[in-house]
Scaffold this active site. Structure first.
Site, PDB file in Angstrom:
ATOM      1  N   SER A 199       7.203  -0.090 -19.511  1.00 20.85           N
ATOM      2  CA  SER A 199       7.490   1.322 -18.977  1.00 20.85           C
ATOM      3  C   SER A 199       6.725   1.765 -18.013  1.00 20.85           C
ATOM      4  CB  SER A 199       7.611   2.259 -20.392  1.00 20.85           C
ATOM      5  OG  SER A 199       6.539   2.470 -20.741  1.00 20.85           O
ATOM      6  N   HIS A 227      13.295  -0.066 -23.077  1.00 24.01           N
ATOM      7  CA  HIS A 227      13.554   0.434 -21.855  1.00 24.01           C
ATOM      8  C   HIS A 227      14.741  -0.454 -21.064  1.00 24.01           C
ATOM      9  CE1 HIS A 227      10.887   3.852 -21.322  1.00 24.01           C
ATOM     10  NE2 HIS A 227      10.072   2.986 -22.393  1.00 24.01           N
ATOM     11  N   LYS A 258      16.439   6.883 -25.264  1.00 24.41           N
ATOM     12  CA  LYS A 258      16.593   6.422 -23.819  1.00 24.41           C
ATOM     13  C   LYS A 258      18.008   6.287 -23.319  1.00 24.41           C
ATOM     14  CE  LYS A 258      11.820   4.964 -24.680  1.00 24.41           C
ATOM     15  NZ  LYS A 258      11.274   6.246 -24.517  1.00 24.41           N
TER      16      LYS A 258
HETATM   17  C1  LIG Z   1       8.077   0.753 -25.263  1.00 22.87           C
HETATM   18  C2  LIG Z   1       8.297   1.746 -26.004  1.00 22.87           C
HETATM   19  N1  LIG Z   1       8.555   1.612 -27.418  1.00 22.87           N
HETATM   20  C3  LIG Z   1       8.866   2.774 -28.420  1.00 22.87           C
HETATM   21  C4  LIG Z   1       8.865   4.034 -27.558  1.00 22.87           C
HETATM   22  C5  LIG Z   1       9.071   5.266 -28.550  1.00 22.87           C
HETATM   23  O1  LIG Z   1      10.157   5.690 -28.530  1.00 22.87           O
HETATM   24  P1  LIG Z   1      10.635   6.995 -29.174  1.00 22.87           P
HETATM   25  O2  LIG Z   1      10.744   8.185 -28.204  1.00 22.87           O
HETATM   26  O3  LIG Z   1      12.104   6.886 -29.865  1.00 22.87           O
HETATM   27  O4  LIG Z   1       9.582   7.691 -30.135  1.00 22.87           O
HETATM   28  C6  LIG Z   1       8.749   4.447 -26.548  1.00 22.87           C
HETATM   29  C7  LIG Z   1       8.821   5.669 -25.864  1.00 22.87           C
HETATM   30  O5  LIG Z   1       8.633   5.901 -24.760  1.00 22.87           O
HETATM   31  C8  LIG Z   1       8.537   3.059 -25.436  1.00 22.87           C
HETATM   32  O6  LIG Z   1       8.535   3.368 -24.153  1.00 22.87           O
END
Ligand SMILES: Cc1ncc(COP(=O)(O)O)c(C=O)c1O
Length: 412
Positions: A199, A227, A258
């Site tokens: 990300s 993502h 997302k």
């Molecule tokens: C790669 C990745 N995994 C997990 C998450 C966590 O997601 P959540 O916002 O549902 O807690 C994110 C959040 O930005 C992320 O970028």
């Protein structure tokens, strides 16, 4: 002689447990003293659409949300949530394993099984908790987790919670992964943890090679597709699908925060023993389930994403146009080609990054100011994340804003 309560409390000076954060406080104060608006004080006062909001009193184009497919304002998604709130009330007041499983929790898990064409789906309160729970439950003391060094914080926290041996390898480096796997003792439990799209830079993992190597070394594979869900791969199942290895991935982690446009996290899998995780995974068991309204909105959104062909194509078009436009203007970007809906613009340092961020905000554009420790190699990034609802005109407006701000700050 008895001492009074007040005397006892004032006797010892407490060690200030927040003192270790002084460098962070100082950096922030320096930026504020330099007149930079506080990035942590941004308030969305009114959201006009997935791509526009009134932020701190200004009409602003949103280029820093994860609303990739623009589902937050989808009328069907909103209607499903409203109806479920009327039918079931505002919250669950209980864990999934007690009184917290409602019709819509079952339904969203069915929608996920259909979306990924997998046998099992388990929903968590957030994606963070999904990683925390699944990783810590799968890999414990004596097991090995081999993970990309640029993995998301929730992956690292899942490793720490489970107490497995953590073996990081250089970002997206297939050879480094293989080297690490070769060193792990024969017969040990091994979990290779990867992300589809990273990300910070918006780059994609070479999953085809990595999954093959993991399997050759007898490791299980978990891929976080946070993502990529909804727009990468033929059915929007993510990078593992796009690279033809989804059937070899043991666990896919995802989030509703997302492309789905709501909140929640999940894991899907074909593993025949998967359902046991519902009984032993602490971040699933020991927390309240999400409200039925969120589940109903999420299920509706996931089903609509299954048929999101045109929107996907438009999102990719936006990503290509913005990437090329920024590169032509002379900005340094995180990837040579657009690989996802995230385009990272690399700033020379934190101060100029913060000034650029603010100049863009004054122009009426919101992007993410990403800084260490969240970013790789101490970089400061202006992270742009596109939405399928950005119009072609908005993308051109955005490029104009970048050009003016970049020249004013002296970055281009
Ligand atoms: C790669 C990745 N995994 C997990 C998450 C966590 O997601 P959540 O916002 O549902 O807690 C994110 C959040 O930005 C992320 O970028």
């Amino acid at each position: 002689m008895a001492t009074s309560m007040t005397e006892t409390l004032s006797a010892a000076e407490p060690v200030d447990l927040l003192a270790k954060f002084d460098p962070i406080i100082q950096t922030r104060e320096q930026l504020l003293a330099a007149g930079v608006e506080d990035p942590f004080n941004l308030v969305m006062e009114q959201v006009l659409s997935p791509t526009r909001a009134i932020c701190n009193g200004r009409d602003t184009i949103l280029l820093g949300t994860y609303n990739y497919m623009g589902m937050t304002f989808d009328p069907d998604v909103i209607a499903a949530g409203k109806q479920a709130m009327e039918d079931f009330g505002a919250g669950t007041t209980g864990s999934r394993v007690l009184n917290g499983t409602f019709r819509d929790h079952r339904d969203v898990e069915a929608a996920l099984r259909d979306f990924y064409d997998m046998d099992h789906a388990m929903v968590f309160s957030t994606g963070y908790q999904a990683n925390l729970g699944i990783i810590s439950t799968l890999a414990g003391k004596g097991d090995y987790i081999i993970l990309d060094i640029d993995s998301h914080a929730s992956i690292y926290d899942g490793c720490a919670m489970g107490k497995a041996e953590v073996v990081p390898f250089k970002h997206n480096d297939v050879e480094a992964l293989e080297k690490r796997l070769k060193r792990i003792p024969e017969g040990a439990g091994k979990l290779v943890v990867l992300e589809g799209v990273y990300s910070m830079m918006g780059d994609v993992a070479p999953l085809r090679e990595m999954v093959r190597i993991a399997k050759e070394h007898g490791a299980m594979v978990l891929v976080d597709e946070a993502h990529s869900m909804g727009f990468i791969g033929e059915h929007g199942r993510g990078v593992a699908e796009a690279q033809g290895v989804i059937d070899d991935v043991d666990f896919i982690i995802g989030t509703f925060s997302k492309s789905v446009g709501t909140v929640g996290g999940f894991c899907v899998s074909n593993h025949p023993k998967f359902e046991v995780l519902r009984l032993v995974c602490r971040p699933y068991v020991f927390t309240a389930a999400l409200p039925p309204s969120v589940m109903a909105s999420s299920a509706t959104s996931i089903r609509k994403l299954m048929h999101g062909g045109n929107k996907r194509a438009h999102l990719w078009e936006n990503s290509r146009t913005l990437h090329k436009g920024l590169r032509d203007l002379g900005f340094k970007l995180g990837t040579d080609e657009p690989q996802s809906a995230i385009i990272a613009v690399i700033m020379p340092d934190l101060e100029r990054g913060a000034m650029m961020w603010e100049a863009l905000l004054k122009e009426g554009l919101y992007v993410n100011l990403a800084r260490p420790p969240a970013t790789p190699a101490g970089m400061t990034l202006l992270r742009c994340s596109l939405c399928a609802e950005h119009s072609a005109e908005q993308v051109q407006t955005i490029l104009g804003m970048f050009e003016r701000a970049g020249r004013a700050i002296g970055i281009i």
